[in-house]
Enzyme design. Structure first.
Site, mmCIF file in Angstrom:
data_model
loop_
_atom_site.group_PDB
_atom_site.id
_atom_site.type_symbol
_atom_site.label_atom_id
_atom_site.label_comp_id
_atom_site.label_asym_id
_atom_site.label_seq_id
_atom_site.Cartn_x
_atom_site.Cartn_y
_atom_site.Cartn_z
ATOM 1 N N HIS A 107 24.870 15.185 -19.028
ATOM 2 C CA HIS A 107 24.764 15.592 -20.448
ATOM 3 C C HIS A 107 23.338 15.348 -20.961
ATOM 4 O O HIS A 107 22.581 14.524 -20.408
ATOM 5 C CB HIS A 107 25.762 14.784 -21.298
ATOM 6 C CG HIS A 107 25.533 13.303 -21.249
ATOM 7 N ND1 HIS A 107 24.547 12.653 -21.972
ATOM 8 C CD2 HIS A 107 26.131 12.334 -20.522
ATOM 9 C CE1 HIS A 107 24.563 11.365 -21.700
ATOM 10 N NE2 HIS A 107 25.500 11.137 -20.820
ATOM 11 N N ARG A 163 29.785 14.464 -25.549
ATOM 12 C CA ARG A 163 28.397 14.723 -25.138
ATOM 13 C C ARG A 163 28.333 15.644 -23.910
ATOM 14 O O ARG A 163 27.445 16.491 -23.788
ATOM 15 C CB ARG A 163 27.627 13.417 -24.902
ATOM 16 C CG ARG A 163 28.223 12.446 -23.896
ATOM 17 C CD ARG A 163 27.491 11.115 -23.970
ATOM 18 N NE ARG A 163 27.839 10.119 -22.966
ATOM 19 C CZ ARG A 163 28.817 9.222 -23.082
ATOM 20 N NH1 ARG A 163 29.601 9.225 -24.152
ATOM 21 N NH2 ARG A 163 29.053 8.335 -22.127
ATOM 22 N N GLU A 166 32.157 9.070 -18.107
ATOM 23 C CA GLU A 166 31.182 8.049 -17.682
ATOM 24 C C GLU A 166 31.943 6.795 -17.228
ATOM 25 O O GLU A 166 33.102 6.586 -17.632
ATOM 26 C CB GLU A 166 30.254 7.734 -18.862
ATOM 27 C CG GLU A 166 29.199 6.672 -18.580
ATOM 28 C CD GLU A 166 28.363 6.988 -17.341
ATOM 29 O OE1 GLU A 166 27.238 7.461 -17.504
ATOM 30 O OE2 GLU A 166 28.858 6.760 -16.222
ATOM 31 N N MET A 200 33.351 3.171 -17.280
ATOM 32 C CA MET A 200 33.638 2.328 -18.449
ATOM 33 C C MET A 200 32.789 1.064 -18.304
ATOM 34 O O MET A 200 32.854 0.356 -17.306
ATOM 35 C CB MET A 200 35.133 1.985 -18.441
ATOM 36 C CG MET A 200 35.661 1.511 -19.787
ATOM 37 S SD MET A 200 35.363 -0.241 -20.049
ATOM 38 C CE MET A 200 36.672 -0.940 -19.041
ATOM 39 N N ARG A 241 24.181 -1.944 -13.443
ATOM 40 C CA ARG A 241 23.936 -0.531 -13.752
ATOM 41 C C ARG A 241 23.924 0.355 -12.507
ATOM 42 O O ARG A 241 24.367 1.498 -12.563
ATOM 43 C CB ARG A 241 22.581 -0.364 -14.470
ATOM 44 C CG ARG A 241 22.503 -0.943 -15.843
ATOM 45 C CD ARG A 241 21.166 -0.649 -16.495
ATOM 46 N NE ARG A 241 20.992 0.788 -16.725
ATOM 47 C CZ ARG A 241 19.822 1.335 -17.071
ATOM 48 N NH1 ARG A 241 18.744 0.603 -17.168
ATOM 49 N NH2 ARG A 241 19.747 2.627 -17.295
ATOM 50 N N HIS A 285 28.474 12.903 -16.438
ATOM 51 C CA HIS A 285 27.702 11.723 -16.868
ATOM 52 C C HIS A 285 26.896 11.126 -15.711
ATOM 53 O O HIS A 285 27.175 11.410 -14.533
ATOM 54 C CB HIS A 285 28.676 10.680 -17.414
ATOM 55 C CG HIS A 285 29.486 11.216 -18.545
ATOM 56 N ND1 HIS A 285 29.159 11.046 -19.873
ATOM 57 C CD2 HIS A 285 30.591 12.009 -18.541
ATOM 58 C CE1 HIS A 285 30.036 11.679 -20.635
ATOM 59 N NE2 HIS A 285 30.909 12.273 -19.862
ATOM 60 N N ASN A 342 26.835 8.265 -14.199
ATOM 61 C CA ASN A 342 27.486 7.545 -13.104
ATOM 62 C C ASN A 342 28.633 8.314 -12.459
ATOM 63 O O ASN A 342 28.818 8.249 -11.241
ATOM 64 C CB ASN A 342 27.958 6.177 -13.588
ATOM 65 C CG ASN A 342 26.752 5.289 -13.885
ATOM 66 O OD1 ASN A 342 26.004 4.935 -12.979
ATOM 67 N ND2 ASN A 342 26.515 5.010 -15.162
#
Ligand code: 2PG
Length: 341
Positions: A96, A145, A199, A201, A226, A269, A271
């Site tokens: 996005h 998004r 994405e 959580m 991350r 997203h 990830n």
């Protein structure tokens, strides 16, 4: 000349990563992996790699475009029927555009935040870059998004079909969203929303500032949360846990469509797409740590003969750069050009 132009690889200017790609798509210009393409690759100097030079090349060398089948696009009856051996379909992945919390550098995860103004512009630019690539179905997450990105991108598509979100939550939503016109239905691209593409959580990090979090817990720990494969943020999902749903959904729902001849766009997203790319490119849990996806940069894959291979990041029509186009895609683009003449 019968050379099949299966790809056009500018001969200069791109560093080759051992997997044929730079590890990030931030420049928006993926490198086409030379090693995976046959010897017929047409090498042209990148200073000339403009769109017109490809068609000029076709014409100058009397390459009969009609001998090239185009990916079957169920919505384009005028497309030549694909022949099984040379059929191919396109898969486009787009993270996005920038969201309002990306702009504030906050962990977002599954909080449903819209695009920022810049993210809107990124989505439209992404649309320009994929405007010549056939799209029969769109998959997005259930987050706005990703859905905004898909819809904005499609405003630039040259086939001018209308993306319609499919509602199948219950009998009423199916009945109340029916279209009662064959003609109108043929000009629709179904948009399937799936929470499995959401994405990851981010647990107790959602809403926290990324910089402040790194200062509090240490850069190394936050980088692990991350980007590592199997270390989850506090009470959140690891990439492996995200992959369990996102890759499973891709394999069960999207891959069969792709291999059955549908050209697919996935707008999702950072990830959830990293997990899908890890699956597609067979990245190890070590290699995926380095994989970063920029917002709004489309990535093109081609499914052919049961294999799905990366082609790069399609550049905007009429701009110099890496052409991720196959000869089938060049044929499709020619058809679009003719339609608009
Ligand atoms: O906050 C998030 O949801 C993600 C994507 O924006 O952040 P990161 O890039 O750190 O995974």
């Amino acid at each position: 000349m019968s050379a099949l132009i299966s790809n056009v690889v500018p001969s200069s200017g791109f560093c080759m990563y051992d997997r044929g790609f730079s590890s990030t798509y931030d420049s928006g210009v993926g490198v086409i992996p030379n090693s995976t393409f046959n010897a017929h690759a047409l090498r042209i100097n990148s200073s000339k790699a403009s769109e017109t030079s490809i068609f000029h090349f076709f014409r100058k060398n009397k390459i009969n475009l009609n001998s090239v089948t185009c990916a079957k696009s169920s919505s384009a009856p005028d497309e030549p029927k694909k022949s099984p051996k040379s059929s191919e379909t396109a898969l486009i992945l787009i993270r996005h555009g920038e969201s309002l919390w990306n702009q504030k550098n906050l962990f977002t995860g599954c909080v449903d935040v819209p695009l920022s103004r810049r993210g809107v512009d990124e989505a439209i630019e992404a649309g320009r870059r994929i405007s010549n690539i056939p799209i029969d179905m769109i998959y997005t997450s259930s987050l706005i998004r990703a859905q905004m990105t898909a819809m904005l991108a499609m405003t630039k598509h040259r086939k001018k079909k209308v993306p319609i979100v499919v509602h199948k939550e219950d009998d009423r939503s199916i009945a109340w969203s029916r279209i009662f016109s064959e003609q109108t239905s043929s000009e629709v691209i179904p948009v399937v929303t799936a929470w499995q593409l959401n994405e990851r959580m981010y647990g107790e990090l959602q809403g926290l500032n990324k910089k402040e979090t790194a200062e509090k817990y240490g850069k190394k720990k936050v980088h692990e949360w991350r980007r590592s494969y199997d270390i989850p943020p506090p009470n959140g999902e690891s990439l492996a846990m995200c992959a369990e749903r996102a890759v499973a959904y891709f394999k069960d729902q999207i891959e069969p469509q792709l291999l059955a001849g549908k050209n697919i766009l996935i707008a999702a997203h950072g990830n959830s797409l990293r997990s899908i790319i890890m699956h597609l490119d067979k990245l190890t849990s070590q290699e995926v740590i380095d994989l970063e996806l920029s917002t709004g940069i489309p990535m093109l894959y081609i499914a052919k003969g049961g294999k799905i291979s990366r082609r790069g990041s399609p550049t905007c029509p009429r701009t110099v750069g890496v052409y991720a186009y196959t000869s089938n895609l060049a044929r499709y683009r020619e058809l679009l050009e003719n339609m608009e003449e």
